[in-house]
Design a protein around this motif. Structure first.
Motif, PDB file in Angstrom:
ATOM      1  N   ALA A   1       0.849  -1.204   0.000  1.00 34.11           N
ATOM      2  CA  ALA A   1       0.000   0.000   0.000  1.00 34.11           C
ATOM      3  C   ALA A   1       0.878   1.246   0.000  1.00 34.11           C
ATOM      4  N   ARG A   2       0.374   2.282  -0.610  1.00 35.25           N
ATOM      5  CA  ARG A   2       1.106   3.542  -0.680  1.00 35.25           C
ATOM      6  C   ARG A   2       0.963   4.344   0.603  1.00 35.25           C
TER       7      ARG A   2
ATOM      8  N   ASP B   1      -2.314   1.484  -7.221  1.00 35.86           N
ATOM      9  CA  ASP B   1      -1.044   1.405  -6.501  1.00 35.86           C
ATOM     10  C   ASP B   1       0.097   0.914  -7.388  1.00 35.86           C
ATOM     11  N   ALA B   2      -0.138  -0.116  -8.185  1.00 37.22           N
ATOM     12  CA  ALA B   2       0.930  -0.679  -9.028  1.00 37.22           C
ATOM     13  C   ALA B   2       1.449   0.366 -10.013  1.00 37.22           C
ATOM     14  N   LEU B   3       0.554   1.142 -10.622  1.00 37.87           N
ATOM     15  CA  LEU B   3       0.968   2.182 -11.560  1.00 37.87           C
ATOM     16  C   LEU B   3       1.745   3.283 -10.832  1.00 37.87           C
ATOM     17  N   ALA B   4       1.257   3.687  -9.682  1.00 36.85           N
ATOM     18  CA  ALA B   4       1.937   4.724  -8.908  1.00 36.85           C
ATOM     19  C   ALA B   4       3.330   4.263  -8.501  1.00 36.85           C
ATOM     20  N   HIS B   5       3.451   3.024  -8.024  1.00 40.18           N
ATOM     21  CA  HIS B   5       4.761   2.505  -7.616  1.00 40.18           C
ATOM     22  C   HIS B   5       5.728   2.473  -8.791  1.00 40.18           C
ATOM     23  N   ALA B   6       5.263   2.019  -9.946  1.00 35.94           N
ATOM     24  CA  ALA B   6       6.138   1.961 -11.125  1.00 35.94           C
ATOM     25  C   ALA B   6       6.588   3.365 -11.529  1.00 35.94           C
ATOM     26  N   PHE B   7       5.645   4.301 -11.598  1.00 38.44           N
ATOM     27  CA  PHE B   7       5.976   5.683 -11.956  1.00 38.44           C
ATOM     28  C   PHE B   7       6.958   6.278 -10.941  1.00 38.44           C
TER      29      PHE B   7
ATOM     30  N   ALA C   1      10.604   7.955 -11.631  1.00 36.52           N
ATOM     31  CA  ALA C   1      10.756   9.395 -11.400  1.00 36.52           C
ATOM     32  C   ALA C   1      11.737   9.721 -10.272  1.00 36.52           C
ATOM     33  N   THR C   2      11.886   8.810  -9.307  1.00 35.61           N
ATOM     34  CA  THR C   2      12.755   9.093  -8.157  1.00 35.61           C
ATOM     35  C   THR C   2      13.995   8.197  -8.121  1.00 35.61           C
ATOM     36  N   ARG C   3      14.224   7.487  -9.208  1.00 38.69           N
ATOM     37  CA  ARG C   3      15.379   6.590  -9.312  1.00 38.69           C
ATOM     38  C   ARG C   3      15.372   5.508  -8.235  1.00 38.69           C
ATOM     39  N   GLY C   4      14.234   4.834  -8.108  1.00 39.83           N
ATOM     40  CA  GLY C   4      14.159   3.658  -7.259  1.00 39.83           C
ATOM     41  C   GLY C   4      13.431   3.786  -5.944  1.00 39.83           C
ATOM     42  N   HIS C   5      12.901   4.954  -5.632  1.00 34.13           N
ATOM     43  CA  HIS C   5      12.225   5.157  -4.350  1.00 34.13           C
ATOM     44  C   HIS C   5      10.712   5.322  -4.552  1.00 34.13           C
ATOM     45  N   THR C   6       9.962   5.197  -3.482  1.00 33.76           N
ATOM     46  CA  THR C   6       8.566   5.627  -3.527  1.00 33.76           C
ATOM     47  C   THR C   6       8.583   7.139  -3.357  1.00 33.76           C
ATOM     48  N   PHE C   7       7.509   7.813  -3.787  1.00 29.47           N
ATOM     49  CA  PHE C   7       7.470   9.260  -3.598  1.00 29.47           C
ATOM     50  C   PHE C   7       7.460   9.619  -2.122  1.00 29.47           C
ATOM     51  N   ALA C   8       6.817   8.812  -1.298  1.00 31.72           N
ATOM     52  CA  ALA C   8       6.790   9.106   0.138  1.00 31.72           C
ATOM     53  C   ALA C   8       8.207   9.113   0.706  1.00 31.72           C
ATOM     54  N   ASP C   9       9.007   8.099   0.401  1.00 31.86           N
ATOM     55  CA  ASP C   9      10.385   8.059   0.893  1.00 31.86           C
ATOM     56  C   ASP C   9      11.213   9.203   0.315  1.00 31.86           C
ATOM     57  N   PHE C  10      11.022   9.460  -0.959  1.00 32.72           N
ATOM     58  CA  PHE C  10      11.748  10.536  -1.626  1.00 32.72           C
ATOM     59  C   PHE C  10      11.404  11.885  -1.014  1.00 32.72           C
TER      60      PHE C  10
END
Length: 170
Positions: free
Chosen positions: A2-3, A128-134, A138-147
């Motif tokens: 989950a995101r 979620d799968a699309l968001a995780h892939a994007f 976009a962040t070179r391997g991270h989730t946006f939350a971690d980034f």
């Protein structure tokens, strides 16, 4: 997986809430603190933030550059400044979408002001799968939350350094 839709962090800065608010609520200055933002242009040229104010933010991450269109959603001097990112594009924001919201809260505490910065992922309609892939591209391997958690920490540390250096000069 989950995101995570929202992350935040806080820092205490040796300056008064109205002083810090005056800086943070001026979108053209954000580039002084943010690791990605390079400043902004307020579309109507207003010098003080107000709810409904629109600005274009200029951003850079590695070789990537993009522009966002943002609308101020809260402008409470000395207390709260928030905006919603509602369009994005390479040179100008042409793709309208719910992207993200940013909020800054200012609370007087012993030793100055506690500044809390919060990022909220507004891409709720994305699977979620699309968001995780994007996100990972976009962040070179991270989730946006971690980034964004890392970016918030850098922004707050830079804001503290800048504000306290200015206070020391006064």
């Amino acid at each position: 997986m989950a995101r995570t839709f929202s992350v935040s962090d806080s820092i205490v800065i040796d300056a008064a809430p109205p002083t810090i608010y005056a800086q943070v609520s001026n979108p053209s200055l954000m580039g002084h603190w943010s690791p990605e933002n390079r400043g902004a242009t307020v579309l109507d040229g207003a010098e003080k933030a107000y709810v409904g104010m629109v600005f274009d933010g200029y951003n850079k991450r590695g070789p990537m550059r993009w522009t966002t269109r943002c609308t101020v959603t809260a402008a409470d001097p000395g207390e709260r400044f928030a905006f919603r990112v509602r369009a994005i594009g390479r040179r100008r924001p042409v793709l309208s979408a719910r992207i993200a919201s940013w909020e800054y809260r200012f609370e007087a505490v012993d030793g100055g002001t506690r500044v809390t910065e919060t990022w909220t992922d507004d891409r709720r309609a994305w699977p979620d799968a699309l968001a995780h892939a994007f996100d990972r591209v976009a962040t070179r391997g991270h989730t946006f939350a971690d980034f964004q958690r890392r970016n918030i920490r850098i922004t707050l540390d830079n804001l503290k350094r800048t504000m306290e250096a200015a206070q020391a000069k006064d």
